[in-house]
Design a protein around this motif. Sequence first.
Motif, PDB file in Angstrom:
ATOM      1  N   ALA A  72     -31.214 -34.643 -22.163  1.00 12.14           N
ATOM      2  CA  ALA A  72     -29.981 -34.936 -21.554  1.00 12.14           C
ATOM      3  C   ALA A  72     -28.954 -34.439 -21.791  1.00 12.14           C
ATOM      4  O   ALA A  72     -27.745 -33.569 -21.329  1.00 12.14           O
ATOM      5  CB  ALA A  72     -29.438 -36.428 -21.528  1.00 12.14           C
ATOM      6  N   ASN A  73     -28.216 -34.109 -23.669  1.00 12.57           N
ATOM      7  CA  ASN A  73     -27.255 -33.420 -24.083  1.00 12.57           C
ATOM      8  C   ASN A  73     -27.624 -31.541 -23.827  1.00 12.57           C
ATOM      9  O   ASN A  73     -26.976 -30.600 -23.504  1.00 12.57           O
ATOM     10  CB  ASN A  73     -27.416 -33.469 -25.825  1.00 12.57           C
ATOM     11  CG  ASN A  73     -26.750 -35.046 -25.426  1.00 12.57           C
ATOM     12  OD1 ASN A  73     -27.110 -35.284 -25.054  1.00 12.57           O
ATOM     13  ND2 ASN A  73     -26.963 -35.803 -26.560  1.00 12.57           N
ATOM     14  N   ASN A  74     -28.622 -32.057 -23.771  1.00 14.53           N
ATOM     15  CA  ASN A  74     -29.438 -29.670 -23.738  1.00 14.53           C
ATOM     16  C   ASN A  74     -29.540 -29.462 -22.044  1.00 14.53           C
ATOM     17  O   ASN A  74     -29.115 -27.843 -21.711  1.00 14.53           O
ATOM     18  CB  ASN A  74     -31.103 -29.475 -24.545  1.00 14.53           C
ATOM     19  CG  ASN A  74     -30.927 -28.696 -25.654  1.00 14.53           C
ATOM     20  OD1 ASN A  74     -31.301 -27.505 -26.152  1.00 14.53           O
ATOM     21  ND2 ASN A  74     -31.222 -29.792 -26.693  1.00 14.53           N
ATOM     22  N   MET A  75     -29.126 -30.749 -21.514  1.00  8.31           N
ATOM     23  CA  MET A  75     -29.009 -30.300 -19.920  1.00  8.31           C
ATOM     24  C   MET A  75     -27.841 -29.110 -19.653  1.00  8.31           C
ATOM     25  O   MET A  75     -27.131 -29.095 -19.009  1.00  8.31           O
ATOM     26  CB  MET A  75     -29.786 -31.196 -19.294  1.00  8.31           C
ATOM     27  CG  MET A  75     -30.643 -31.164 -18.737  1.00  8.31           C
ATOM     28  SD  MET A  75     -31.306 -33.049 -18.276  1.00  8.31           S
ATOM     29  CE  MET A  75     -30.560 -33.283 -16.605  1.00  8.31           C
ATOM     30  N   VAL A  76     -26.649 -30.550 -20.562  1.00 10.25           N
ATOM     31  CA  VAL A  76     -25.607 -30.011 -20.125  1.00 10.25           C
ATOM     32  C   VAL A  76     -24.965 -29.083 -20.997  1.00 10.25           C
ATOM     33  O   VAL A  76     -24.626 -28.099 -20.165  1.00 10.25           O
ATOM     34  CB  VAL A  76     -24.671 -30.954 -21.452  1.00 10.25           C
ATOM     35  CG1 VAL A  76     -23.009 -31.072 -21.215  1.00 10.25           C
ATOM     36  CG2 VAL A  76     -24.342 -32.642 -20.312  1.00 10.25           C
ATOM     37  N   SER A  93     -17.156 -31.170 -31.074  1.00 15.01           N
ATOM     38  CA  SER A  93     -16.583 -31.894 -32.184  1.00 15.01           C
ATOM     39  C   SER A  93     -18.075 -31.658 -33.710  1.00 15.01           C
ATOM     40  O   SER A  93     -18.791 -31.151 -33.261  1.00 15.01           O
ATOM     41  CB  SER A  93     -16.409 -33.396 -32.035  1.00 15.01           C
ATOM     42  OG  SER A  93     -17.748 -34.298 -32.844  1.00 15.01           O
ATOM     43  N   ALA A  94     -17.388 -31.267 -34.839  1.00  9.16           N
ATOM     44  CA  ALA A  94     -18.403 -30.612 -35.977  1.00  9.16           C
ATOM     45  C   ALA A  94     -18.921 -32.013 -36.658  1.00  9.16           C
ATOM     46  O   ALA A  94     -19.422 -31.832 -37.357  1.00  9.16           O
ATOM     47  CB  ALA A  94     -17.126 -30.487 -37.336  1.00  9.16           C
ATOM     48  N   ILE A  95     -18.643 -33.151 -35.584  1.00  6.46           N
ATOM     49  CA  ILE A  95     -19.485 -34.062 -36.163  1.00  6.46           C
ATOM     50  C   ILE A  95     -20.970 -34.267 -35.526  1.00  6.46           C
ATOM     51  O   ILE A  95     -21.309 -35.271 -35.413  1.00  6.46           O
ATOM     52  CB  ILE A  95     -19.450 -35.704 -36.321  1.00  6.46           C
ATOM     53  CG1 ILE A  95     -17.927 -36.057 -35.137  1.00  6.46           C
ATOM     54  CG2 ILE A  95     -18.326 -35.297 -37.680  1.00  6.46           C
ATOM     55  CD1 ILE A  95     -17.636 -37.385 -35.293  1.00  6.46           C
ATOM     56  N   GLU A  96     -21.184 -33.599 -34.035  1.00  5.31           N
ATOM     57  CA  GLU A  96     -22.302 -33.764 -33.480  1.00  5.31           C
ATOM     58  C   GLU A  96     -23.523 -34.153 -33.693  1.00  5.31           C
ATOM     59  O   GLU A  96     -24.051 -33.156 -34.349  1.00  5.31           O
ATOM     60  CB  GLU A  96     -21.587 -32.923 -31.940  1.00  5.31           C
ATOM     61  CG  GLU A  96     -20.850 -33.112 -30.875  1.00  5.31           C
ATOM     62  CD  GLU A  96     -20.112 -34.643 -30.327  1.00  5.31           C
ATOM     63  OE1 GLU A  96     -21.649 -34.686 -29.657  1.00  5.31           O
ATOM     64  OE2 GLU A  96     -18.880 -34.692 -30.583  1.00  5.31           O
ATOM     65  N   HIS A  97     -24.284 -34.810 -33.416  1.00  7.71           N
ATOM     66  CA  HIS A  97     -25.764 -34.811 -33.333  1.00  7.71           C
ATOM     67  C   HIS A  97     -26.531 -33.189 -33.083  1.00  7.71           C
ATOM     68  O   HIS A  97     -25.559 -32.825 -32.419  1.00  7.71           O
ATOM     69  CB  HIS A  97     -26.882 -35.554 -32.250  1.00  7.71           C
ATOM     70  CG  HIS A  97     -27.484 -35.571 -32.563  1.00  7.71           C
ATOM     71  ND1 HIS A  97     -29.715 -34.987 -32.351  1.00  7.71           N
ATOM     72  CD2 HIS A  97     -28.478 -37.136 -33.474  1.00  7.71           C
ATOM     73  CE1 HIS A  97     -29.914 -35.322 -32.653  1.00  7.71           C
ATOM     74  NE2 HIS A  97     -29.990 -36.939 -33.594  1.00  7.71           N
ATOM     75  N   ASP A 102     -26.917 -27.633 -32.583  1.00  8.53           N
ATOM     76  CA  ASP A 102     -27.741 -26.371 -32.023  1.00  8.53           C
ATOM     77  C   ASP A 102     -27.494 -26.086 -31.322  1.00  8.53           C
ATOM     78  O   ASP A 102     -28.069 -24.373 -30.345  1.00  8.53           O
ATOM     79  CB  ASP A 102     -29.112 -26.933 -32.439  1.00  8.53           C
ATOM     80  CG  ASP A 102     -28.853 -27.457 -34.151  1.00  8.53           C
ATOM     81  OD1 ASP A 102     -27.585 -27.225 -35.122  1.00  8.53           O
ATOM     82  OD2 ASP A 102     -30.174 -28.491 -34.392  1.00  8.53           O
ATOM     83  N   SER A 103     -27.628 -26.734 -29.287  1.00  5.25           N
ATOM     84  CA  SER A 103     -27.721 -26.638 -28.844  1.00  5.25           C
ATOM     85  C   SER A 103     -26.657 -25.601 -28.003  1.00  5.25           C
ATOM     86  O   SER A 103     -26.874 -24.333 -27.751  1.00  5.25           O
ATOM     87  CB  SER A 103     -28.365 -27.235 -27.380  1.00  5.25           C
ATOM     88  OG  SER A 103     -27.168 -28.451 -27.318  1.00  5.25           O
ATOM     89  N   TYR A 107     -26.848 -22.108 -27.424  1.00  5.92           N
ATOM     90  CA  TYR A 107     -26.545 -20.598 -26.092  1.00  5.92           C
ATOM     91  C   TYR A 107     -25.313 -20.371 -25.563  1.00  5.92           C
ATOM     92  O   TYR A 107     -24.987 -19.037 -24.976  1.00  5.92           O
ATOM     93  CB  TYR A 107     -26.480 -22.061 -24.725  1.00  5.92           C
ATOM     94  CG  TYR A 107     -27.804 -22.527 -24.300  1.00  5.92           C
ATOM     95  CD1 TYR A 107     -28.752 -21.361 -23.087  1.00  5.92           C
ATOM     96  CD2 TYR A 107     -27.915 -23.662 -24.616  1.00  5.92           C
ATOM     97  CE1 TYR A 107     -29.739 -22.351 -23.092  1.00  5.92           C
ATOM     98  CE2 TYR A 107     -29.388 -24.132 -24.026  1.00  5.92           C
ATOM     99  CZ  TYR A 107     -29.968 -23.390 -23.285  1.00  5.92           C
ATOM    100  OH  TYR A 107     -30.936 -23.791 -22.702  1.00  5.92           O
ATOM    101  N   PHE A 108     -24.084 -20.514 -26.571  1.00  9.25           N
ATOM    102  CA  PHE A 108     -22.832 -19.814 -27.010  1.00  9.25           C
ATOM    103  C   PHE A 108     -22.627 -19.111 -27.451  1.00  9.25           C
ATOM    104  O   PHE A 108     -21.689 -18.367 -28.468  1.00  9.25           O
ATOM    105  CB  PHE A 108     -21.759 -21.713 -26.805  1.00  9.25           C
ATOM    106  CG  PHE A 108     -22.278 -21.898 -25.878  1.00  9.25           C
ATOM    107  CD1 PHE A 108     -20.988 -20.949 -24.366  1.00  9.25           C
ATOM    108  CD2 PHE A 108     -22.902 -22.462 -24.991  1.00  9.25           C
ATOM    109  CE1 PHE A 108     -20.645 -21.860 -23.661  1.00  9.25           C
ATOM    110  CE2 PHE A 108     -22.970 -23.095 -23.400  1.00  9.25           C
ATOM    111  CZ  PHE A 108     -21.262 -22.567 -22.521  1.00  9.25           C
TER     112      PHE A 108
END
Length: 378
Positions: A72-76, A93-97, A102-103, A107-108
């Motif tokens: 789901a997170n990669n989809m976004v 945020s600097a504390i994301e999973h 990493d995704s 991508y960015f």
Amino acid sequence: MIYFDYNATAPVMREAREAWLAVTERIAGNPSSMHQYGQKAAVALSEAREQLAAYMGCHPQDIIWTSGATEANNMVIHHFARKLGPAGEIWVSAIEHPCVFDSSQFYFGKRVRLIPVTRDGVVDMDWLTAELADTRPGLVAVMAANNETGVIQPWREIRSICEAYEIPFFTDAVQFIGKMPVKALGECDYVSGAAHKFGGPRGVGFLKIPHRSTLTPLLHGGKQEGGRRAGTENIAIIAAMMAALTVREKQIARNEHLLRGIWRDNFERELLRHLPGTSIVGANQPRLWNTVSALMPDGDRKLQWVIRLDKAGFAVSTGSACTTGKEEPSHVLSAMGYKAAQAVRSVRYSAGWETTEADWEALIKGLIKTQAELHPGK
Ligand code: PLP
């Protein structure tokens, strides 16, 4: 063995197993098929969708079933990479999973800006409001609650600010759902969840997207999920996820989590009393009622604690499951300003709905015993 690693994954609850079996036995068809078998499957799928939408306060068509939160997170992030093009910038945020972090990097690259957090592990709202007044990123991503510290993020407030600036807001609510009321989550543009954190099976989750919006698919193939996610839906595990969430929603409505929060608080008090030199990460912030992230006494590295506690009959973790085994400082604690020497002392104790007060008390005794083994004579 007493399990204190619910933030990594929770045991599959009876109601979820029963729902899985019932659907597996009753529903043989593919929900995309036109015949009666297929239609029966399609009805079960849309009932599950309606149920989740009702819990979150969104439209059923806003929900896409996935294999879990990583997907789901990669989809976004993938969707926004396509949508925003080579000049687009996103803020996370600097504390994301890692599956958001990493995704986003994938991508960015350099077009990801990290939203700083305070020493208490909560997104720095002064920074965010000041920066958003000047710049408009293509997406803001802030998780609802952190998996390592349990610190609850001000996602409702951030969502409102983003709405005012017409910036899409995405929250990874994996650790929040099933522990806290989910109702207002439907107001967020993008929300992800995973069943195995609240007693459903592993390998199933969902993504909620804005109403009537399109999503560039990550997986191509069949036209399932309105053409937004190819692949035959696994109705049995979706039904099991919803059975688990239904139980959790009822427990939350009865405020059963409040008592569990008291047990956790008592544990923290005892921990600080019996093991001098220990400190609680994010102690001053609202946190999930089940999570304790503790810096263990000076000089002790976290793997020693995890291994010794395992032998003593307690399953605890060094932090997020994805970094288990690597005794490296967590990016979450680093972002909070902890030095590497402090961050390597962190141990996470995460309880579940099944954890009892006696379990927490036994853990304290286990910790005192382990401390005596690590420092004989002290
Ligand atoms: N997001 C958060 C906050 C998590 O804690 C996890 C799992 O640890 C994930 C995403 C990934 O979930 P899954 O492994 O189910 O894909």
